[in-house]
Enzyme design. Structure first.
Site, mmCIF file in Angstrom:
data_model
loop_
_atom_site.group_PDB
_atom_site.id
_atom_site.type_symbol
_atom_site.label_atom_id
_atom_site.label_comp_id
_atom_site.label_asym_id
_atom_site.label_seq_id
_atom_site.Cartn_x
_atom_site.Cartn_y
_atom_site.Cartn_z
ATOM 1 N N ARG A 223 0.807 -1.211 0.000
ATOM 2 C CA ARG A 223 0.000 0.000 0.000
ATOM 3 C C ARG A 223 0.855 1.284 0.000
ATOM 4 N NH1 ARG A 223 -5.486 -0.790 1.736
ATOM 5 N NH2 ARG A 223 -5.338 0.867 3.279
ATOM 6 N N ASP B 36 -2.929 12.011 9.594
ATOM 7 C CA ASP B 36 -4.218 11.816 8.900
ATOM 8 C C ASP B 36 -4.870 13.180 8.786
ATOM 9 O OD1 ASP B 36 -7.157 11.321 8.633
ATOM 10 O OD2 ASP B 36 -6.552 9.225 8.829
ATOM 11 N N TYR C 241 -7.925 5.454 17.076
ATOM 12 C CA TYR C 241 -6.983 5.751 15.988
ATOM 13 C C TYR C 241 -6.750 7.252 15.860
ATOM 14 C CZ TYR C 241 -5.790 6.822 11.103
ATOM 15 O OH TYR C 241 -5.222 7.356 9.962
HETATM 16 N N1 LIG Z 1 -5.014 4.572 3.436
HETATM 17 C C1 LIG Z 1 -5.443 5.835 3.553
HETATM 18 O O1 LIG Z 1 -6.283 6.304 2.755
HETATM 19 C C2 LIG Z 1 -4.916 6.705 4.687
HETATM 20 C C3 LIG Z 1 -5.645 7.832 5.073
HETATM 21 C C4 LIG Z 1 -5.157 8.611 6.121
HETATM 22 C C5 LIG Z 1 -3.966 8.287 6.748
HETATM 23 N N2 LIG Z 1 -3.279 7.188 6.347
HETATM 24 C C6 LIG Z 1 -2.009 6.871 7.036
HETATM 25 O O2 LIG Z 1 -1.002 6.585 6.069
HETATM 26 C C7 LIG Z 1 -0.181 5.496 6.530
HETATM 27 C C8 LIG Z 1 -0.215 4.359 5.517
HETATM 28 O O3 LIG Z 1 -1.564 3.961 5.293
HETATM 29 P P1 LIG Z 1 -1.944 2.499 4.755
HETATM 30 O O4 LIG Z 1 -3.409 2.481 4.586
HETATM 31 O O5 LIG Z 1 -1.055 2.142 3.615
HETATM 32 O O6 LIG Z 1 -1.538 1.635 6.045
HETATM 33 P P2 LIG Z 1 -1.973 0.123 6.386
HETATM 34 O O7 LIG Z 1 -1.998 -0.659 5.111
HETATM 35 O O8 LIG Z 1 -3.229 0.104 7.198
HETATM 36 O O9 LIG Z 1 -0.786 -0.346 7.351
HETATM 37 C C9 LIG Z 1 0.570 -0.301 6.926
HETATM 38 C C10 LIG Z 1 1.349 -1.397 7.607
HETATM 39 O O10 LIG Z 1 1.407 -1.170 9.020
HETATM 40 C C11 LIG Z 1 1.932 -2.372 9.553
HETATM 41 N N3 LIG Z 1 1.505 -2.611 10.931
HETATM 42 C C12 LIG Z 1 0.245 -2.686 11.434
HETATM 43 N N4 LIG Z 1 0.280 -3.055 12.733
HETATM 44 C C13 LIG Z 1 1.589 -3.234 13.068
HETATM 45 C C14 LIG Z 1 2.269 -3.647 14.234
HETATM 46 N N5 LIG Z 1 1.619 -3.979 15.361
HETATM 47 N N6 LIG Z 1 3.624 -3.727 14.192
HETATM 48 C C15 LIG Z 1 4.305 -3.421 13.070
HETATM 49 N N7 LIG Z 1 3.718 -3.043 11.921
HETATM 50 C C16 LIG Z 1 2.382 -2.962 11.916
HETATM 51 C C17 LIG Z 1 1.441 -3.532 8.671
HETATM 52 O O11 LIG Z 1 2.590 -4.294 8.294
HETATM 53 P P3 LIG Z 1 2.469 -5.875 7.925
HETATM 54 O O12 LIG Z 1 1.515 -5.932 6.756
HETATM 55 O O13 LIG Z 1 3.860 -6.255 7.566
HETATM 56 O O14 LIG Z 1 1.954 -6.589 9.143
HETATM 57 C C18 LIG Z 1 0.774 -2.782 7.491
HETATM 58 O O15 LIG Z 1 1.057 -3.375 6.237
HETATM 59 C C19 LIG Z 1 -0.719 5.106 7.904
HETATM 60 O O16 LIG Z 1 0.029 5.759 8.911
HETATM 61 C C20 LIG Z 1 -2.154 5.614 7.878
HETATM 62 O O17 LIG Z 1 -2.660 5.889 9.166
HETATM 63 C C21 LIG Z 1 -3.721 6.383 5.331
#
Ligand SMILES: NC(=O)c1ccc[n+]([C@@H]2O[C@H](COP(=O)([O-])OP(=O)(O)OC[C@H]3O[C@@H](n4cnc5c(N)ncnc54)[C@H](OP(=O)(O)O)[C@@H]3O)[C@@H](O)[C@H]2O)c1
Length: 248
Positions: A19, A142, A155
């Site tokens: 992602r 975020d 969160y």
């Molecule tokens: N997606 C969006 O639209 C969005 C919107 C606002 C903010 N954000 C922020 O942008 C960032 C990336 O978003 P995303 O959606 O790509 O993130 P995500 O897919 O939900 O999470 C990214 C990675 O975090 C790791 N993770 C989760 N729990 C963990 C733990 N206990 N220990 C170590 N690693 C852990 C996982 O690694 P593994 O797969 O290897 O376990 C996961 O692949 C995040 O900080 C998110 O809050 C995203």
């Protein structure tokens, strides 16, 4: 080499296997940055990403740590430096996004959100300051820190803590380390939701579209290259933080 080149530097990106984290790794590698890929469960995706990064011509290593296990995350920066030789950039991207509301949020769940989404990024930043000594830290927060997320209360509170820590560490670690944040808006659907989830919400965004992981990656490259920014937040959200909205 141009003045703004970051080629030859090394970045640790947390939660990097998939992602947004993956897109950040590929964009930094496109600038010639060597990458330490942190993962927890996504071992095979991390291995595939290493192949892709090395085929871009940079060096890449994988390190594992669970951010709910102190003995694993408290050694992560040292293990990354042992693997890569040095670190110049830390991207705190890994995060959890469990659903809860004001009615049902528990202290245990709040503690887990704070640990994974704010405490660990702070511990990694503090260790980076001690062991790397100079460079750039980029925290993923975020865009809803300007409003609320009523369906992910633990969160969003943890992201408020990380936003405050961005400012505090920007002051504490200056002048050798710059600390900035990226505040993504609608980029990817959360686990369990499909693309139609963000297509539907795109109408609430002033620019009437959702973003792409590459939009976040471009901001990360910009911050990695910048020389006069610290304590700044870049909202990559099509203007969504400017509107009041309550549907999380
Ligand atoms: N997606 C969006 O639209 C969005 C919107 C606002 C903010 N954000 C922020 O942008 C960032 C990336 O978003 P995303 O959606 O790509 O993130 P995500 O897919 O939900 O999470 C990214 C990675 O975090 C790791 N993770 C989760 N729990 C963990 C733990 N206990 N220990 C170590 N690693 C852990 C996982 O690694 P593994 O797969 O290897 O376990 C996961 O692949 C995040 O900080 C998110 O809050 C995203």
């Amino acid at each position: 080499m141009s003045k703004r080149s970051i080629a030859g530097q090394t970045a640790l990106v947390t939660g990097a296997a998939k992602r947004i984290g993956r897109a950040i790794c590929l964009a930094l590698a496109g600038e010639g940055v060597n990458i330490v890929v942190h993962y927890r469960r996504s071992e095979s995706e991390a291995a595939e990403l290493l192949d892709e990064l090395t085929s871009e011509g940079v060096s890449a290593w994988a390190v594992r740590a669970d951010f709910e296990k102190p003995d694993e995350y408290e050694t992560l920066i040292q293990r990354a430096i042992d693997a890569a030789g040095s670190l110049d950039i830390l991207v705190n991207n890994a995060s959890i996004f469990p659903p809860d509301t004001l009615d049902n949020v528990t202290f245990d769940s709040l503690k887990t959100n704070i640990e994974v989404n704010a405490w660990v990024p702070f511990v990694l930043s503090r260790d980076f300051a001690k062991l790397a000594g100079k460079g750039k830290i980029i925290n993923l927060i975020d865009s809803r820190v300007t409003d609320a997320d009523w369906n992910h209360v633990g969160y969003i509170l943890s992201k408020h803590v990380l936003a405050a820590l961005t400012d505090m560490t920007a002051i504490a670690y200056a002048p050798d380390i710059a600390v900035n944040a990226i505040a993504p808006g609608l980029i990817l659907p959360p686990p369990g939701k499909d693309q139609s989830y963000i297509e539907r919400l795109a109408d609430t965004v002033p620019l009437k579209r959702h973003g792409d992981p590459r939009d976040i990656a471009e901001a990360a490259v910009f911050l990695a290259k910048s020389k006069f920014l610290t304590g700044e937040v870049i909202y990559v959200d099509g203007g969504r933080h400017l509107k009041e909205y309550r549907n999380g």
